[in-house]
Motif scaffolding. Structure first.
Motif, PDB file in Angstrom:
ATOM      1  N   HIS A  83       0.836  -1.198   0.000  1.00  0.00           N
ATOM      2  CA  HIS A  83       0.000   0.000   0.000  1.00  0.00           C
ATOM      3  C   HIS A  83       0.872   1.249   0.000  1.00  0.00           C
ATOM      4  O   HIS A  83       1.829   1.348   0.759  1.00  0.00           O
ATOM      5  CB  HIS A  83      -0.906   0.013   1.234  1.00  0.00           C
ATOM      6  CG  HIS A  83      -1.652   1.298   1.418  1.00  0.00           C
ATOM      7  ND1 HIS A  83      -1.351   2.198   2.418  1.00  0.00           N
ATOM      8  CD2 HIS A  83      -2.668   1.850   0.714  1.00  0.00           C
ATOM      9  CE1 HIS A  83      -2.152   3.247   2.338  1.00  0.00           C
ATOM     10  NE2 HIS A  83      -2.962   3.060   1.311  1.00  0.00           N
ATOM     11  N   SER A  84       0.544   2.195  -0.878  1.00  0.00           N
ATOM     12  CA  SER A  84       1.192   3.508  -0.920  1.00  0.00           C
ATOM     13  C   SER A  84       2.710   3.339  -1.055  1.00  0.00           C
ATOM     14  O   SER A  84       3.162   2.741  -2.019  1.00  0.00           O
ATOM     15  CB  SER A  84       0.790   4.310   0.327  1.00  0.00           C
ATOM     16  OG  SER A  84       1.013   5.686   0.152  1.00  0.00           O
ATOM     17  N   GLY A  87       3.415  -0.037  -1.670  1.00  0.00           N
ATOM     18  CA  GLY A  87       3.031  -0.430  -3.015  1.00  0.00           C
ATOM     19  C   GLY A  87       4.117  -0.112  -4.024  1.00  0.00           C
ATOM     20  O   GLY A  87       4.389  -0.901  -4.937  1.00  0.00           O
ATOM     21  N   GLY A 107      -2.000  -1.142  -3.565  1.00  0.00           N
ATOM     22  CA  GLY A 107      -3.078  -0.380  -2.971  1.00  0.00           C
ATOM     23  C   GLY A 107      -2.901   1.119  -3.136  1.00  0.00           C
ATOM     24  O   GLY A 107      -2.008   1.720  -2.531  1.00  0.00           O
ATOM     25  N   ASP A 108      -3.717   1.729  -3.981  1.00  0.00           N
ATOM     26  CA  ASP A 108      -3.901   3.173  -4.125  1.00  0.00           C
ATOM     27  C   ASP A 108      -2.600   3.946  -4.334  1.00  0.00           C
ATOM     28  O   ASP A 108      -2.339   4.949  -3.654  1.00  0.00           O
ATOM     29  CB  ASP A 108      -4.654   3.731  -2.917  1.00  0.00           C
ATOM     30  CG  ASP A 108      -5.474   4.968  -3.305  1.00  0.00           C
ATOM     31  OD1 ASP A 108      -6.291   4.856  -4.234  1.00  0.00           O
ATOM     32  OD2 ASP A 108      -5.283   6.032  -2.702  1.00  0.00           O
ATOM     33  N   TRP A 234      -6.463   5.305   2.483  1.00  0.00           N
ATOM     34  CA  TRP A 234      -6.240   4.161   3.383  1.00  0.00           C
ATOM     35  C   TRP A 234      -7.399   3.194   3.219  1.00  0.00           C
ATOM     36  O   TRP A 234      -8.165   2.929   4.145  1.00  0.00           O
ATOM     37  CB  TRP A 234      -6.079   4.645   4.824  1.00  0.00           C
ATOM     38  CG  TRP A 234      -4.807   5.391   5.040  1.00  0.00           C
ATOM     39  CD1 TRP A 234      -3.557   5.009   4.671  1.00  0.00           C
ATOM     40  CD2 TRP A 234      -4.647   6.665   5.681  1.00  0.00           C
ATOM     41  NE1 TRP A 234      -2.630   5.952   5.029  1.00  0.00           N
ATOM     42  CE2 TRP A 234      -3.263   6.983   5.656  1.00  0.00           C
ATOM     43  CE3 TRP A 234      -5.531   7.568   6.271  1.00  0.00           C
ATOM     44  CZ2 TRP A 234      -2.770   8.167   6.195  1.00  0.00           C
ATOM     45  CZ3 TRP A 234      -5.027   8.740   6.811  1.00  0.00           C
ATOM     46  CH2 TRP A 234      -3.660   9.028   6.775  1.00  0.00           C
ATOM     47  N   HIS A 236      -7.737   0.025   2.943  1.00  0.00           N
ATOM     48  CA  HIS A 236      -7.820  -1.194   3.754  1.00  0.00           C
ATOM     49  C   HIS A 236      -8.345  -0.901   5.153  1.00  0.00           C
ATOM     50  O   HIS A 236      -8.861  -1.798   5.823  1.00  0.00           O
ATOM     51  CB  HIS A 236      -6.451  -1.860   3.843  1.00  0.00           C
ATOM     52  CG  HIS A 236      -5.389  -0.979   4.425  1.00  0.00           C
ATOM     53  ND1 HIS A 236      -4.899   0.112   3.750  1.00  0.00           N
ATOM     54  CD2 HIS A 236      -4.739  -1.006   5.609  1.00  0.00           C
ATOM     55  CE1 HIS A 236      -3.998   0.717   4.492  1.00  0.00           C
ATOM     56  NE2 HIS A 236      -3.887   0.061   5.628  1.00  0.00           N
TER      57      HIS A 236
END
Length: 253
Positions: A83-84, A87, A107-108, A234, A236
């Motif tokens: 994530h971020s 990621g 993730g994003d 965020w 998740h």
């Protein structure tokens, strides 16, 4: 080695979960537990975060190297979810060591450089007077003068160690400040990852824009895209069950 936490049955292809900037493995506790019902799940504290080592270098090649060592310690390859910042580290790992990554979930975040900054959050944490703090609510009240958003404060305060004497941040704030341009940037990598890749984004987040898709498809030709309704960056934490369901579905072999 990064601080690594294991849960779920041994054997098979593990899932490695990689947190974002200012985060830690504990941020993924609930999602990791549910994904670990039928497989081994590894969560890590990234360098300069949580209980992992401190280092003056915080580039994506360095972080990808850390993840490669975790995978090599635990088998031949892994599915990787990041994530971020995590990621981006996961993408760099897939692009530079594709033999270690079976399936990739991002993730994003996109494989591009961003122009915003998180330095104001680093400065807010550095300026917070930790003297005599014993309760998280006290820290929250003090931090609210600088960081008005309660969700952001709650996230940052997960990295405040009140059991330590004196209280301390479990983040290497000086290095994260010095390396912020690189964290927000994207390394020049001339390769591609041909394995399955899923890019999950939050409906209410602008971190992954439509114009980022062509470059993402160039680097990850098998990329699929999905948006989680009602989620922000965020995702998740905002929509954990929806995030878990999307990830689990993609990881089914």
């Amino acid at each position: 080695m990064l601080a690594t936490y294991r849960q779920g049955p041994e054997g098979g292809t593990p899932l490695l979960i990689v947190h974002g900037l200012f985060g830690s493995a504990r941020n993924w506790g609930a999602v990791a537990r549910r994904l670990a019902r039928d497989r081994l799940v590894l969560t890590v504290d990234m360098r300069n975060h949580g209980d992992s080592f401190r280092d003056p270098d915080h580039g994506y090649e360095d972080m990808a190297g850390d993840l490669a060592r975790v995978i090599e310690r635990n088998g031949d390859s892994a599915d990787v979810l990041g994530h971020s910042m995590g990621g981006k580290a996961a993408m760099v790992l897939a692009l530079t060591r594709p033999e270690l990554v079976d399936r990739l979930i991002v993730g994003d975040i996109a494989p591009v450089a961003y122009s915003h900054t998180q330095l104001h959050l680093v400065q807010a944490m550095q300026e917070l007077d930790l003297t005599g703090l014993t309760r998280r609510s006290e820290a929250d009240s003090k931090l609210a003068r600088i960081v008005p958003d309660s969700g952001t404060r709650a996230f940052l305060l997960q990295s405040l160690d009140l059991k330590s004497s004196p209280a301390r941040w479990k983040l290497n704030l000086d290095v994260l400040s010095a390396e912020m341009d690189g964290i927000l940037g994207w390394p020049d990598i001339d390769s591609r990852f041909d394995g399955p890749a899923l890019f999950l984004t939050g409906e209410n987040s602008d971190y992954f824009r439509q114009e980022y898709r062509p470059e993402t498809k160039r680097l990850f030709p098998r990329a699929r895209f999905a948006r989680i309704r009602g989620a922000g960056h965020w995702l998740h934490a905002d929509k954990p069950r929806e995030f878990e369901a999307a990830a689990a579905s993609f990881l089914v072999r």
